[in-house]
Design an enzyme around this catalytic site. Structure first.
Site, PDB file in Angstrom:
ATOM      1  N   GLY A  65      -4.550 -49.500  23.880  1.00  0.00           N
ATOM      2  CA  GLY A  65      -5.480 -48.883  24.833  1.00  0.00           C
ATOM      3  C   GLY A  65      -6.595 -48.068  24.205  1.00  0.00           C
ATOM      4  N   THR A  79      -9.064 -49.197  22.200  1.00  0.00           N
ATOM      5  CA  THR A  79     -10.315 -49.938  21.959  1.00  0.00           C
ATOM      6  C   THR A  79     -10.468 -51.069  22.985  1.00  0.00           C
ATOM      7  OG1 THR A  79      -9.123 -51.392  20.435  1.00  0.00           O
ATOM      8  CG2 THR A  79     -10.359 -49.553  19.440  1.00  0.00           C
ATOM      9  N   PHE A  85      -7.059 -64.455  14.900  1.00  0.00           N
ATOM     10  CA  PHE A  85      -8.188 -64.752  14.020  1.00  0.00           C
ATOM     11  C   PHE A  85      -8.392 -66.257  14.013  1.00  0.00           C
ATOM     12  CE2 PHE A  85      -4.337 -64.035  11.433  1.00  0.00           C
ATOM     13  CZ  PHE A  85      -4.140 -65.316  10.940  1.00  0.00           C
ATOM     14  N   SER A  97      -0.667 -69.291   6.270  1.00  0.00           N
ATOM     15  CA  SER A  97       0.581 -68.957   5.571  1.00  0.00           C
ATOM     16  C   SER A  97       1.637 -68.644   6.626  1.00  0.00           C
ATOM     17  CB  SER A  97       0.363 -67.734   4.677  1.00  0.00           C
ATOM     18  OG  SER A  97       0.110 -66.586   5.473  1.00  0.00           O
ATOM     19  N   TYR A 152      -6.534 -70.349  27.241  1.00  0.00           N
ATOM     20  CA  TYR A 152      -5.851 -71.332  26.395  1.00  0.00           C
ATOM     21  C   TYR A 152      -4.332 -71.107  26.353  1.00  0.00           C
ATOM     22  CZ  TYR A 152      -6.487 -67.975  22.456  1.00  0.00           C
ATOM     23  OH  TYR A 152      -6.482 -66.878  21.637  1.00  0.00           O
ATOM     24  N   LYS A 156       0.550 -66.733  23.380  1.00  0.00           N
ATOM     25  CA  LYS A 156       0.090 -66.455  24.757  1.00  0.00           C
ATOM     26  C   LYS A 156       0.805 -67.369  25.754  1.00  0.00           C
ATOM     27  CE  LYS A 156      -3.359 -63.391  24.055  1.00  0.00           C
ATOM     28  NZ  LYS A 156      -3.424 -62.046  24.654  1.00  0.00           N
ATOM     29  N   PRO A 193     -14.249 -65.355  27.208  1.00  0.00           N
ATOM     30  CA  PRO A 193     -14.795 -64.435  26.199  1.00  0.00           C
ATOM     31  C   PRO A 193     -15.397 -63.156  26.796  1.00  0.00           C
ATOM     32  CG  PRO A 193     -16.131 -66.439  26.388  1.00  0.00           C
ATOM     33  CD  PRO A 193     -14.974 -66.614  27.311  1.00  0.00           C
ATOM     34  N   ARG A 229     -13.508 -61.286  14.969  1.00  0.00           N
ATOM     35  CA  ARG A 229     -12.538 -62.250  14.428  1.00  0.00           C
ATOM     36  C   ARG A 229     -12.722 -63.663  14.965  1.00  0.00           C
ATOM     37  NH1 ARG A 229      -9.821 -57.394  15.238  1.00  0.00           N
ATOM     38  NH2 ARG A 229      -8.746 -56.654  13.373  1.00  0.00           N
TER      39      ARG A 229
HETATM   40  C1  HXC Z   1      -6.210 -66.735   7.612  1.00  0.00           C
HETATM   41  C2  HXC Z   1      -5.358 -64.586   7.803  1.00  0.00           C
HETATM   42  C3  HXC Z   1      -6.567 -64.138   8.378  1.00  0.00           C
HETATM   43  C4  HXC Z   1      -7.615 -65.102   8.557  1.00  0.00           C
HETATM   44  C5  HXC Z   1      -5.199 -62.467   8.255  1.00  0.00           C
HETATM   45  N1  HXC Z   1      -4.555 -63.517   7.733  1.00  0.00           N
HETATM   46  N2  HXC Z   1      -6.428 -62.804   8.655  1.00  0.00           N
HETATM   47  N3  HXC Z   1      -5.170 -65.862   7.416  1.00  0.00           N
HETATM   48  N4  HXC Z   1      -7.379 -66.364   8.151  1.00  0.00           N
HETATM   49  N5  HXC Z   1      -8.783 -64.759   9.094  1.00  0.00           N
HETATM   50  C6  HXC Z   1      -3.227 -63.540   7.168  1.00  0.00           C
HETATM   51  C7  HXC Z   1      -3.128 -62.621   5.959  1.00  0.00           C
HETATM   52  O1  HXC Z   1      -3.607 -63.236   4.791  1.00  0.00           O
HETATM   53  C8  HXC Z   1      -1.623 -62.371   5.916  1.00  0.00           C
HETATM   54  O2  HXC Z   1      -0.933 -63.457   5.355  1.00  0.00           O
HETATM   55  C9  HXC Z   1      -1.247 -62.334   7.386  1.00  0.00           C
HETATM   56  O3  HXC Z   1      -2.276 -63.005   8.098  1.00  0.00           O
HETATM   57  C10 HXC Z   1      -1.118 -60.932   7.916  1.00  0.00           C
HETATM   58  O4  HXC Z   1      -2.348 -60.278   7.662  1.00  0.00           O
HETATM   59  P1  HXC Z   1      -2.410 -58.672   7.544  1.00  0.00           P
HETATM   60  O5  HXC Z   1      -3.841 -58.285   7.506  1.00  0.00           O
HETATM   61  O6  HXC Z   1      -1.541 -58.198   6.446  1.00  0.00           O
HETATM   62  O7  HXC Z   1      -1.684 -58.234   8.899  1.00  0.00           O
HETATM   63  P2  HXC Z   1      -1.942 -57.045   9.837  1.00  0.00           P
HETATM   64  O8  HXC Z   1      -2.593 -55.891   9.115  1.00  0.00           O
HETATM   65  O9  HXC Z   1      -0.676 -56.774  10.524  1.00  0.00           O
HETATM   66  O10 HXC Z   1      -3.044 -57.591  10.869  1.00  0.00           O
HETATM   67  C11 HXC Z   1      -2.717 -58.484  11.891  1.00  0.00           C
HETATM   68  C12 HXC Z   1      -3.901 -59.423  12.196  1.00  0.00           C
HETATM   69  C13 HXC Z   1      -5.196 -58.646  12.381  1.00  0.00           C
HETATM   70  C14 HXC Z   1      -3.507 -60.231  13.433  1.00  0.00           C
HETATM   71  C15 HXC Z   1      -4.047 -60.388  11.009  1.00  0.00           C
HETATM   72  O11 HXC Z   1      -6.259 -59.546  12.678  1.00  0.00           O
HETATM   73  C16 HXC Z   1      -5.115 -57.603  13.445  1.00  0.00           C
HETATM   74  O12 HXC Z   1      -4.608 -56.500  13.210  1.00  0.00           O
HETATM   75  N6  HXC Z   1      -5.599 -57.835  14.653  1.00  0.00           N
HETATM   76  C17 HXC Z   1      -5.523 -56.894  15.756  1.00  0.00           C
HETATM   77  C18 HXC Z   1      -6.704 -56.946  16.665  1.00  0.00           C
HETATM   78  C19 HXC Z   1      -7.113 -58.325  17.106  1.00  0.00           C
HETATM   79  O13 HXC Z   1      -6.845 -59.309  16.442  1.00  0.00           O
HETATM   80  N7  HXC Z   1      -7.844 -58.395  18.192  1.00  0.00           N
HETATM   81  C20 HXC Z   1      -8.329 -59.654  18.697  1.00  0.00           C
HETATM   82  C21 HXC Z   1      -7.504 -60.104  19.808  1.00  0.00           C
HETATM   83  S1  HXC Z   1      -8.534 -61.036  20.830  1.00  0.00           S
HETATM   84  P3  HXC Z   1      -0.403 -63.465   3.817  1.00  0.00           P
HETATM   85  O14 HXC Z   1       0.330 -64.747   3.685  1.00  0.00           O
HETATM   86  O15 HXC Z   1      -1.667 -63.381   2.972  1.00  0.00           O
HETATM   87  O16 HXC Z   1       0.463 -62.262   3.673  1.00  0.00           O
HETATM   88  C22 HXC Z   1      -7.676 -62.207  21.582  1.00  0.00           C
HETATM   89  C23 HXC Z   1      -8.459 -62.791  22.713  1.00  0.00           C
HETATM   90  C24 HXC Z   1      -8.414 -64.235  22.767  1.00  0.00           C
HETATM   91  O17 HXC Z   1      -6.591 -62.549  21.275  1.00  0.00           O
HETATM   92  C25 HXC Z   1      -9.237 -64.772  23.934  1.00  0.00           C
HETATM   93  C26 HXC Z   1     -10.527 -65.370  23.562  1.00  0.00           C
HETATM   94  C27 HXC Z   1     -11.209 -66.167  24.655  1.00  0.00           C
END
Ligand code: HXC
Length: 280
Positions: free
Chosen positions: A17, A19, A98, A106, A148, A163, A191, A200
Protein backbone atom coordinates in the site's frame (compact mmCIF):
# COMPACT_ATOMS: atom_id res chain seq x y z
CA UNK A 1 -20.51 9.93 -6.16
CA UNK A 2 -19.45 8.37 -2.84
CA UNK A 3 -20.55 9.91 0.43
CA UNK A 4 -17.71 10.80 2.82
CA UNK A 5 -18.77 8.02 5.21
CA UNK A 6 -19.11 5.29 2.53
CA UNK A 7 -16.44 3.14 4.19
CA UNK A 8 -16.76 4.24 7.81
CA UNK A 9 -16.64 1.38 10.29
CA UNK A 10 -14.24 -0.56 8.06
CA UNK A 11 -10.55 -1.26 8.67
CA UNK A 12 -8.88 -2.32 5.44
CA UNK A 13 -5.40 -3.74 4.94
CA UNK A 14 -3.78 -2.97 1.58
CA UNK A 15 -0.66 -5.05 0.85
CA UNK A 16 1.95 -3.08 -1.06
CA UNK A 17 0.00 0.00 0.00
CA UNK A 18 2.96 2.38 -0.01
CA UNK A 19 3.19 2.92 -3.75
CA UNK A 20 1.25 2.85 -7.02
CA UNK A 21 -2.25 1.42 -7.14
CA UNK A 22 -2.00 0.26 -3.52
CA UNK A 23 -1.36 3.80 -2.36
CA UNK A 24 -4.18 5.17 -4.54
CA UNK A 25 -6.62 2.72 -2.94
CA UNK A 26 -5.33 3.33 0.58
CA UNK A 27 -5.74 7.10 0.22
CA UNK A 28 -9.19 6.80 -1.33
CA UNK A 29 -10.45 4.40 1.36
CA UNK A 30 -9.13 6.65 4.13
CA UNK A 31 -10.77 9.68 2.51
CA UNK A 32 -14.10 7.87 2.65
CA UNK A 33 -13.93 6.98 6.33
CA UNK A 34 -12.07 3.65 6.50
CA UNK A 35 -9.13 3.06 8.80
CA UNK A 36 -6.32 1.88 6.55
CA UNK A 37 -3.47 -0.51 7.30
CA UNK A 38 -0.62 -0.98 4.85
CA UNK A 39 2.37 -3.23 4.68
CA UNK A 40 5.19 -3.83 2.26
CA UNK A 41 8.90 -4.51 2.17
CA UNK A 42 10.23 -0.94 2.13
CA UNK A 43 9.56 1.36 5.07
CA UNK A 44 10.08 4.74 3.37
CA UNK A 45 7.07 4.66 0.98
CA UNK A 46 4.88 3.15 3.72
CA UNK A 47 5.78 5.96 6.13
CA UNK A 48 5.22 8.54 3.41
CA UNK A 49 1.77 7.20 2.56
CA UNK A 50 0.65 7.04 6.19
CA UNK A 51 1.84 10.60 6.73
CA UNK A 52 -0.11 11.81 3.68
CA UNK A 53 -3.27 10.04 4.87
CA UNK A 54 -2.96 11.49 8.37
CA UNK A 55 -2.31 14.98 7.01
CA UNK A 56 -5.54 14.70 5.02
CA UNK A 57 -7.42 13.82 8.23
CA UNK A 58 -7.53 10.03 7.81
CA UNK A 59 -6.48 7.15 10.05
CA UNK A 60 -3.68 4.83 8.93
CA UNK A 61 -0.93 2.55 10.21
CA UNK A 62 1.95 0.79 8.54
CA UNK A 63 4.49 -1.90 9.23
CA UNK A 64 7.05 -3.64 7.09
CA UNK A 65 6.62 -7.26 6.14
CA UNK A 66 7.55 -9.55 3.28
CA UNK A 67 4.37 -11.38 2.26
CA UNK A 68 6.43 -14.38 1.14
CA UNK A 69 7.04 -15.20 4.81
CA UNK A 70 3.90 -16.36 6.70
CA UNK A 71 5.47 -15.51 10.07
CA UNK A 72 6.16 -11.94 8.97
CA UNK A 73 2.56 -11.67 7.75
CA UNK A 74 1.21 -12.89 11.13
CA UNK A 75 3.45 -10.45 12.99
CA UNK A 76 2.38 -7.57 10.76
CA UNK A 77 -1.33 -8.37 11.20
CA UNK A 78 -0.95 -8.42 14.99
CA UNK A 79 0.89 -5.08 15.06
CA UNK A 80 -1.61 -3.43 12.71
CA UNK A 81 -4.68 -4.74 14.58
CA UNK A 82 -3.17 -3.61 17.88
CA UNK A 83 -2.93 -0.08 16.50
CA UNK A 84 -6.15 0.16 14.47
CA UNK A 85 -8.48 -2.54 15.80
CA UNK A 86 -9.75 -5.64 14.01
CA UNK A 87 -9.45 -5.74 10.24
CA UNK A 88 -12.66 -5.99 8.22
CA UNK A 89 -11.16 -5.96 4.72
CA UNK A 90 -8.07 -6.97 2.76
CA UNK A 91 -6.72 -5.88 -0.62
CA UNK A 92 -4.20 -8.29 -2.11
CA UNK A 93 -2.31 -5.71 -4.13
CA UNK A 94 1.39 -6.51 -3.60
CA UNK A 95 2.92 -8.04 -6.72
CA UNK A 96 6.22 -8.84 -8.36
CA UNK A 97 6.77 -8.97 -12.09
CA UNK A 98 9.24 -8.32 -14.89
CA UNK A 99 9.51 -8.89 -18.63
CA UNK A 100 11.71 -11.82 -19.57
CA UNK A 101 11.89 -14.61 -22.15
CA UNK A 102 10.69 -17.73 -20.32
CA UNK A 103 13.50 -19.93 -21.65
CA UNK A 104 16.02 -17.66 -19.89
CA UNK A 105 14.34 -17.60 -16.46
CA UNK A 106 16.32 -19.00 -13.55
CA UNK A 107 14.57 -21.13 -10.94
CA UNK A 108 14.85 -18.20 -8.54
CA UNK A 109 13.35 -15.75 -11.04
CA UNK A 110 10.21 -17.88 -11.50
CA UNK A 111 10.08 -18.62 -7.80
CA UNK A 112 10.41 -15.02 -6.65
CA UNK A 113 7.39 -13.85 -8.68
CA UNK A 114 5.22 -16.84 -7.75
CA UNK A 115 6.24 -16.50 -4.09
CA UNK A 116 5.16 -12.86 -3.99
CA UNK A 117 1.97 -13.08 -6.06
CA UNK A 118 0.55 -16.52 -5.30
CA UNK A 119 2.08 -17.56 -1.98
CA UNK A 120 2.03 -14.01 -0.65
CA UNK A 121 -1.66 -13.67 -1.49
CA UNK A 122 -2.35 -17.06 0.08
CA UNK A 123 -0.35 -16.23 3.22
CA UNK A 124 -2.24 -12.98 3.76
CA UNK A 125 -5.69 -14.23 2.75
CA UNK A 126 -5.47 -17.31 4.96
CA UNK A 127 -4.10 -15.39 7.96
CA UNK A 128 -6.81 -12.71 7.73
CA UNK A 129 -9.53 -15.27 6.93
CA UNK A 130 -8.60 -17.40 9.96
CA UNK A 131 -8.99 -14.38 12.20
CA UNK A 132 -12.44 -13.61 10.80
CA UNK A 133 -13.58 -17.23 11.05
CA UNK A 134 -12.35 -17.54 14.67
CA UNK A 135 -14.08 -14.29 15.61
CA UNK A 136 -17.26 -15.08 13.70
CA UNK A 137 -17.06 -11.75 11.86
CA UNK A 138 -17.63 -11.15 8.13
CA UNK A 139 -15.02 -9.69 5.79
CA UNK A 140 -14.15 -8.81 2.20
CA UNK A 141 -11.04 -9.77 0.26
CA UNK A 142 -10.28 -7.95 -2.97
CA UNK A 143 -7.44 -9.28 -5.12
CA UNK A 144 -5.80 -7.25 -7.87
CA UNK A 145 -5.52 -9.61 -10.84
CA UNK A 146 -4.84 -8.85 -14.51
CA UNK A 147 -6.66 -9.68 -17.71
CA UNK A 148 -3.95 -12.23 -18.48
CA UNK A 149 -5.07 -14.21 -15.42
CA UNK A 150 -7.31 -16.05 -17.89
CA UNK A 151 -5.47 -15.62 -21.22
CA UNK A 152 -1.91 -16.12 -19.97
CA UNK A 153 0.74 -13.83 -21.44
CA UNK A 154 4.01 -14.11 -23.27
CA UNK A 155 7.07 -12.72 -21.47
CA UNK A 156 5.43 -12.53 -18.02
CA UNK A 157 4.74 -16.24 -17.66
CA UNK A 158 5.52 -16.51 -13.91
CA UNK A 159 3.13 -13.64 -13.18
CA UNK A 160 0.47 -15.19 -15.45
CA UNK A 161 0.74 -18.54 -13.62
CA UNK A 162 0.54 -16.84 -10.24
CA UNK A 163 -2.35 -14.51 -11.13
CA UNK A 164 -4.31 -17.45 -12.57
CA UNK A 165 -3.76 -19.13 -9.20
CA UNK A 166 -5.07 -16.09 -7.36
CA UNK A 167 -8.15 -16.09 -9.60
CA UNK A 168 -8.75 -19.76 -8.71
CA UNK A 169 -8.20 -18.93 -5.03
CA UNK A 170 -10.75 -16.11 -5.23
CA UNK A 171 -13.44 -18.31 -6.77
CA UNK A 172 -12.67 -21.30 -4.54
CA UNK A 173 -12.84 -19.35 -1.30
CA UNK A 174 -15.89 -17.34 -2.39
CA UNK A 175 -17.76 -20.63 -2.21
CA UNK A 176 -15.92 -22.19 0.72
CA UNK A 177 -16.03 -19.14 2.99
CA UNK A 178 -19.42 -17.73 1.95
CA UNK A 179 -20.96 -19.48 4.99
CA UNK A 180 -18.75 -17.32 7.24
CA UNK A 181 -19.94 -14.12 5.58
CA UNK A 182 -16.57 -13.67 3.85
CA UNK A 183 -16.73 -12.31 0.29
CA UNK A 184 -13.86 -12.49 -2.21
CA UNK A 185 -13.72 -10.53 -5.46
CA UNK A 186 -11.13 -9.40 -7.97
CA UNK A 187 -10.33 -6.46 -10.22
CA UNK A 188 -8.51 -7.25 -13.47
CA UNK A 189 -6.78 -4.05 -14.56
CA UNK A 190 -5.15 -3.45 -17.91
CA UNK A 191 -2.16 -1.08 -18.02
CA UNK A 192 -2.10 1.62 -15.36
CA UNK A 193 1.01 3.80 -15.47
CA UNK A 194 2.68 3.33 -12.10
CA UNK A 195 6.42 3.45 -11.51
CA UNK A 196 6.54 -0.12 -10.15
CA UNK A 197 4.76 -1.66 -13.14
CA UNK A 198 5.94 0.49 -16.05
CA UNK A 199 9.62 0.49 -15.06
CA UNK A 200 9.51 -3.31 -15.34
CA UNK A 201 6.91 -3.90 -18.03
CA UNK A 202 6.96 -1.05 -20.55
CA UNK A 203 10.02 -1.14 -22.85
CA UNK A 204 11.19 2.20 -24.25
CA UNK A 205 9.33 3.27 -27.39
CA UNK A 206 6.22 1.13 -26.74
CA UNK A 207 4.13 3.72 -24.91
CA UNK A 208 2.00 5.02 -27.80
CA UNK A 209 1.45 1.55 -29.22
CA UNK A 210 0.38 0.32 -25.78
CA UNK A 211 -2.17 3.13 -25.45
CA UNK A 212 -3.70 2.25 -28.80
CA UNK A 213 -4.12 -1.36 -27.69
CA UNK A 214 -7.33 -0.35 -25.93
CA UNK A 215 -10.44 0.87 -27.76
CA UNK A 216 -10.51 3.90 -25.47
CA UNK A 217 -6.97 4.79 -26.59
CA UNK A 218 -5.50 5.55 -23.18
CA UNK A 219 -4.16 3.98 -19.99
CA UNK A 220 -6.18 3.70 -16.83
CA UNK A 221 -5.77 6.27 -14.09
CA UNK A 222 -5.15 5.02 -10.53
CA UNK A 223 -8.14 6.95 -9.07
CA UNK A 224 -10.41 5.05 -11.50
CA UNK A 225 -9.26 1.77 -10.02
CA UNK A 226 -9.56 3.15 -6.49
CA UNK A 227 -13.18 4.11 -7.18
CA UNK A 228 -14.06 0.61 -8.38
CA UNK A 229 -12.36 -0.88 -5.32
CA UNK A 230 -14.37 1.51 -3.13
CA UNK A 231 -17.59 0.31 -4.70
CA UNK A 232 -16.61 -3.32 -4.05
CA UNK A 233 -15.97 -2.54 -0.36
CA UNK A 234 -19.14 -0.48 -0.02
CA UNK A 235 -22.49 -1.81 1.20
CA UNK A 236 -23.67 -1.48 -2.44
CA UNK A 237 -21.65 -4.60 -3.36
CA UNK A 238 -22.74 -6.74 -0.39
CA UNK A 239 -24.25 -9.46 -2.63
CA UNK A 240 -21.23 -9.75 -4.94
CA UNK A 241 -18.74 -12.54 -4.38
CA UNK A 242 -16.49 -14.71 -6.58
CA UNK A 243 -16.65 -12.02 -9.27
CA UNK A 244 -13.87 -10.35 -11.24
CA UNK A 245 -14.44 -6.91 -12.72
CA UNK A 246 -12.27 -6.02 -15.71
CA UNK A 247 -10.97 -2.44 -15.85
CA UNK A 248 -8.89 -2.16 -19.02
CA UNK A 249 -10.68 0.19 -21.43
CA UNK A 250 -11.73 -2.86 -23.47
CA UNK A 251 -8.11 -3.85 -24.21
CA UNK A 252 -8.27 -7.61 -23.85
CA UNK A 253 -11.48 -7.90 -25.86
CA UNK A 254 -10.07 -5.81 -28.70
CA UNK A 255 -6.91 -7.88 -28.92
CA UNK A 256 -8.83 -11.13 -28.80
CA UNK A 257 -11.38 -10.16 -31.44
CA UNK A 258 -10.94 -11.39 -34.99
CA UNK A 259 -11.61 -7.96 -36.49
CA UNK A 260 -10.80 -5.77 -33.49
CA UNK A 261 -7.58 -4.42 -35.07
CA UNK A 262 -9.63 -2.96 -37.95
CA UNK A 263 -10.60 -0.21 -35.53
CA UNK A 264 -6.97 1.04 -35.77
CA UNK A 265 -7.47 1.89 -39.46
CA UNK A 266 -8.96 5.37 -40.12
CA UNK A 267 -12.73 4.84 -40.12
CA UNK A 268 -13.33 6.52 -43.52
CA UNK A 269 -10.77 4.18 -45.09
CA UNK A 270 -12.35 1.14 -43.44
CA UNK A 271 -15.82 2.21 -44.54
CA UNK A 272 -14.64 2.66 -48.13
CA UNK A 273 -13.05 -0.80 -48.14
CA UNK A 274 -16.18 -2.42 -46.71
CA UNK A 275 -18.36 -0.58 -49.23
CA UNK A 276 -16.12 -1.83 -52.07
CA UNK A 277 -16.68 -5.42 -50.88
CA UNK A 278 -20.49 -5.07 -50.76
CA UNK A 279 -22.20 -6.90 -53.66
CA UNK A 280 -23.63 -4.42 -56.18
C1 HXC B 1 15.18 -11.94 -15.58
C2 HXC B 1 15.14 -11.39 -13.33
C3 HXC B 1 14.73 -10.07 -13.64
C4 HXC B 1 14.55 -9.74 -15.03
C5 HXC B 1 14.91 -10.25 -11.50
N1 HXC B 1 15.25 -11.44 -12.00
N2 HXC B 1 14.59 -9.39 -12.47
N3 HXC B 1 15.37 -12.32 -14.28
N4 HXC B 1 14.79 -10.71 -15.94
N5 HXC B 1 14.17 -8.53 -15.40
C6 HXC B 1 15.68 -12.61 -11.27
C7 HXC B 1 16.97 -12.34 -10.51
O1 HXC B 1 18.10 -12.46 -11.32
C8 HXC B 1 16.90 -13.42 -9.43
O2 HXC B 1 17.27 -14.68 -9.94
C9 HXC B 1 15.41 -13.50 -9.14
O3 HXC B 1 14.73 -12.95 -10.25
C10 HXC B 1 15.03 -12.74 -7.90
O4 HXC B 1 15.46 -11.40 -8.08
P1 HXC B 1 15.76 -10.46 -6.81
O5 HXC B 1 15.97 -9.08 -7.33
O6 HXC B 1 16.82 -11.05 -5.96
O7 HXC B 1 14.40 -10.61 -5.99
P2 HXC B 1 13.62 -9.59 -5.14
O8 HXC B 1 14.52 -8.51 -4.60
O9 HXC B 1 12.85 -10.37 -4.16
O10 HXC B 1 12.65 -8.87 -6.18
C11 HXC B 1 11.51 -9.50 -6.69
C12 HXC B 1 11.21 -9.03 -8.13
C13 HXC B 1 11.24 -7.51 -8.23
C14 HXC B 1 9.87 -9.63 -8.52
C15 HXC B 1 12.30 -9.62 -9.04
O11 HXC B 1 10.95 -7.12 -9.57
C16 HXC B 1 10.29 -6.83 -7.30
O12 HXC B 1 10.60 -6.65 -6.11
N6 HXC B 1 9.12 -6.40 -7.73
C17 HXC B 1 8.12 -5.78 -6.88
C18 HXC B 1 7.32 -4.72 -7.57
C19 HXC B 1 6.78 -5.11 -8.91
O13 HXC B 1 7.30 -5.98 -9.58
N7 HXC B 1 5.76 -4.41 -9.36
C20 HXC B 1 5.17 -4.66 -10.64
C21 HXC B 1 3.95 -5.43 -10.50
S1 HXC B 1 2.93 -4.98 -11.82
P3 HXC B 1 18.74 -15.33 -9.70
O14 HXC B 1 18.66 -16.67 -10.32
O15 HXC B 1 19.70 -14.37 -10.39
O16 HXC B 1 18.93 -15.37 -8.22
C22 HXC B 1 1.98 -6.24 -12.25
C23 HXC B 1 0.87 -5.78 -13.14
C24 HXC B 1 0.66 -6.63 -14.29
O17 HXC B 1 2.14 -7.35 -11.91
C25 HXC B 1 -0.48 -6.10 -15.16
C26 HXC B 1 -0.06 -5.44 -16.41
C27 HXC B 1 -1.16 -5.19 -17.41
Amino acid sequence: MFKENTLSGQTILVTGGGTGLGRAMAERFAGLGAKVAIFGRRSAPLEDTVEAIRKAGGTAAQTSADIRDPEQVEGALSRLEEELGELTGLVNNAAGNFLAPSEDLSYNAFNSVVQIVLYGTFNTTQAVGRRWIERGTPGHVLSILTTYSWTGSAFVMPSACAKAGVLAMTRSLAVEWGCYGIRLNGIAPGPFPTEGAFSRLMPKGFLEQAKKASPLGRFGEPPELADLATFLFSPMAAYMTGEVVTLDGGEWLKNGQEFGKFTDVPRDQMKAQMAAMKPK
